[in-house]
Design a protein around this motif. Structure first.
Motif, PDB file in Angstrom:
ATOM      1  N   LYS A   9      47.655  41.634  49.236  1.00  0.00           N
ATOM      2  CA  LYS A   9      47.473  42.455  47.931  1.00  0.00           C
ATOM      3  C   LYS A   9      48.362  41.878  46.949  1.00  0.00           C
ATOM      4  N   PRO A  10      47.763  41.851  45.792  1.00  0.00           N
ATOM      5  CA  PRO A  10      48.452  41.051  44.603  1.00  0.00           C
ATOM      6  C   PRO A  10      49.810  41.382  44.277  1.00  0.00           C
ATOM      7  N   PHE A  11      50.283  42.748  44.634  1.00  0.00           N
ATOM      8  CA  PHE A  11      51.550  43.145  44.096  1.00  0.00           C
ATOM      9  C   PHE A  11      52.581  42.622  45.047  1.00  0.00           C
ATOM     10  N   LYS A  12      52.205  41.994  46.245  1.00  0.00           N
ATOM     11  CA  LYS A  12      52.945  41.349  47.353  1.00  0.00           C
ATOM     12  C   LYS A  12      53.309  40.057  47.023  1.00  0.00           C
ATOM     13  N   LEU A  13      52.863  39.309  45.920  1.00  0.00           N
ATOM     14  CA  LEU A  13      52.872  37.975  45.757  1.00  0.00           C
ATOM     15  C   LEU A  13      54.447  37.703  45.749  1.00  0.00           C
ATOM     16  N   ASP A  14      55.039  38.331  44.791  1.00  0.00           N
ATOM     17  CA  ASP A  14      56.400  37.774  44.305  1.00  0.00           C
ATOM     18  C   ASP A  14      57.211  37.852  45.399  1.00  0.00           C
ATOM     19  N   SER A  31      45.401  31.673  44.529  1.00  0.00           N
ATOM     20  CA  SER A  31      44.357  31.804  43.930  1.00  0.00           C
ATOM     21  C   SER A  31      44.124  33.508  43.886  1.00  0.00           C
ATOM     22  N   GLU A  32      43.650  33.782  42.847  1.00  0.00           N
ATOM     23  CA  GLU A  32      43.254  35.423  42.601  1.00  0.00           C
ATOM     24  C   GLU A  32      41.996  35.258  42.989  1.00  0.00           C
ATOM     25  N   VAL A  33      41.428  36.199  44.012  1.00  0.00           N
ATOM     26  CA  VAL A  33      40.270  36.375  44.637  1.00  0.00           C
ATOM     27  C   VAL A  33      39.878  38.009  44.561  1.00  0.00           C
ATOM     28  N   LYS A  34      38.561  37.970  44.935  1.00  0.00           N
ATOM     29  CA  LYS A  34      38.229  39.449  45.161  1.00  0.00           C
ATOM     30  C   LYS A  34      37.234  39.500  46.514  1.00  0.00           C
ATOM     31  N   GLY A  35      37.642  40.739  47.231  1.00  0.00           N
ATOM     32  CA  GLY A  35      36.880  40.785  48.469  1.00  0.00           C
ATOM     33  C   GLY A  35      36.784  42.028  49.003  1.00  0.00           C
ATOM     34  N   PHE A  36      36.261  42.409  50.203  1.00  0.00           N
ATOM     35  CA  PHE A  36      36.793  43.619  50.795  1.00  0.00           C
ATOM     36  C   PHE A  36      36.522  43.387  52.493  1.00  0.00           C
ATOM     37  N   GLY A  37      37.019  44.202  53.034  1.00  0.00           N
ATOM     38  CA  GLY A  37      37.097  44.079  54.370  1.00  0.00           C
ATOM     39  C   GLY A  37      36.643  45.587  55.025  1.00  0.00           C
ATOM     40  N   ARG A  38      37.292  45.919  55.978  1.00  0.00           N
ATOM     41  CA  ARG A  38      37.040  47.240  56.631  1.00  0.00           C
ATOM     42  C   ARG A  38      37.200  48.485  55.426  1.00  0.00           C
ATOM     43  N   TYR A  51      32.067  55.562  40.324  1.00  0.00           N
ATOM     44  CA  TYR A  51      31.473  54.267  40.653  1.00  0.00           C
ATOM     45  C   TYR A  51      32.148  53.729  41.780  1.00  0.00           C
ATOM     46  N   VAL A  52      31.644  52.934  42.567  1.00  0.00           N
ATOM     47  CA  VAL A  52      32.118  52.262  43.842  1.00  0.00           C
ATOM     48  C   VAL A  52      32.373  51.054  43.354  1.00  0.00           C
ATOM     49  N   VAL A  53      33.543  50.361  43.516  1.00  0.00           N
ATOM     50  CA  VAL A  53      34.181  49.049  43.376  1.00  0.00           C
ATOM     51  C   VAL A  53      33.955  48.395  44.710  1.00  0.00           C
ATOM     52  N   ASP A  54      33.033  47.308  44.731  1.00  0.00           N
ATOM     53  CA  ASP A  54      32.893  46.707  46.216  1.00  0.00           C
ATOM     54  C   ASP A  54      34.021  45.810  46.379  1.00  0.00           C
ATOM     55  N   PHE A  55      34.177  45.050  45.412  1.00  0.00           N
ATOM     56  CA  PHE A  55      35.195  43.942  45.772  1.00  0.00           C
ATOM     57  C   PHE A  55      36.519  44.280  44.917  1.00  0.00           C
ATOM     58  N   LEU A  56      37.445  44.250  45.851  1.00  0.00           N
ATOM     59  CA  LEU A  56      38.970  44.580  45.431  1.00  0.00           C
ATOM     60  C   LEU A  56      39.584  43.271  44.991  1.00  0.00           C
ATOM     61  N   PRO A  57      40.547  43.418  44.096  1.00  0.00           N
ATOM     62  CA  PRO A  57      41.213  42.125  43.867  1.00  0.00           C
ATOM     63  C   PRO A  57      42.340  41.623  45.036  1.00  0.00           C
ATOM     64  N   ASP A  88      45.772  45.506  53.997  1.00  0.00           N
ATOM     65  CA  ASP A  88      47.096  44.521  54.082  1.00  0.00           C
ATOM     66  C   ASP A  88      46.603  43.126  53.926  1.00  0.00           C
ATOM     67  N   GLY A  89      45.367  42.732  54.537  1.00  0.00           N
ATOM     68  CA  GLY A  89      45.084  41.397  54.421  1.00  0.00           C
ATOM     69  C   GLY A  89      44.839  40.647  55.705  1.00  0.00           C
ATOM     70  N   LYS A  90      44.671  39.368  55.739  1.00  0.00           N
ATOM     71  CA  LYS A  90      44.315  38.693  56.946  1.00  0.00           C
ATOM     72  C   LYS A  90      45.212  37.236  56.917  1.00  0.00           C
ATOM     73  N   ILE A  91      45.522  36.753  57.863  1.00  0.00           N
ATOM     74  CA  ILE A  91      45.980  35.228  58.180  1.00  0.00           C
ATOM     75  C   ILE A  91      45.187  34.423  58.932  1.00  0.00           C
ATOM     76  N   PHE A  92      44.743  33.151  58.331  1.00  0.00           N
ATOM     77  CA  PHE A  92      43.848  32.219  59.125  1.00  0.00           C
ATOM     78  C   PHE A  92      44.564  30.767  59.335  1.00  0.00           C
ATOM     79  N   VAL A  93      44.684  30.125  60.349  1.00  0.00           N
ATOM     80  CA  VAL A  93      45.287  29.197  60.471  1.00  0.00           C
ATOM     81  C   VAL A  93      44.177  28.050  61.029  1.00  0.00           C
ATOM     82  N   GLU A  94      44.597  26.895  60.357  1.00  0.00           N
ATOM     83  CA  GLU A  94      43.689  25.791  60.436  1.00  0.00           C
ATOM     84  C   GLU A  94      44.285  24.443  60.887  1.00  0.00           C
TER      85      GLU A  94
END
Length: 112
Positions: A9-14, A31-38, A51-57, A88-94
């Protein structure tokens, strides 16, 4: 080496940046991105109409670290980004095969 990519979530960046700095992370890419999950977006009210906001910041953080730092970084991200609510988001490890610092030509761990 591993690349850790976190969508938060953007407000957690600092708070995230401060926590990562505390554990010794010197650099990251944001990066600032937009998306949605569950959560599938959300319903907004604008001038009396729904109206429905499909993609959240969201905010995407990318960090490349040595293998021994992976668990510390993941723990720091989870502790800082968790609100306990949906989205809350996701973490990916590559795995990263190679890293090269363009300015000096350093490669591998020294480039990170």
């Amino acid at each position: 080496m591993k690349k850790i990519e976190a969508i938060i979530k953007p407000f957690k960046l600092d708070a995230m940046k401060d926590k990562l700095n505390e554990i010794g992370i010197d650099g990251l890419t944001v990066s600032e991105v937009k998306g949605f999950g569950r959560q599938r977006g959300q319903t907004e009210l604008y001038r009396g109409s729904q109206y429905v906001v499909d993609f959240l910041p969201k905010t995407k953080i990318e960090i490349v670290v040595s293998d021994d730092m992976v668990e510390k970084v993941i723990t720091a991200i989870v502790e800082t980004a968790r609100t306990g609510r949906i989205g809350d988001g996701k973490i990916f490890v590559e795995t990263i095969d190679e890293a090269i610092r363009i300015r000096t030509g350093e490669s591998g761990r020294e480039a990170v």
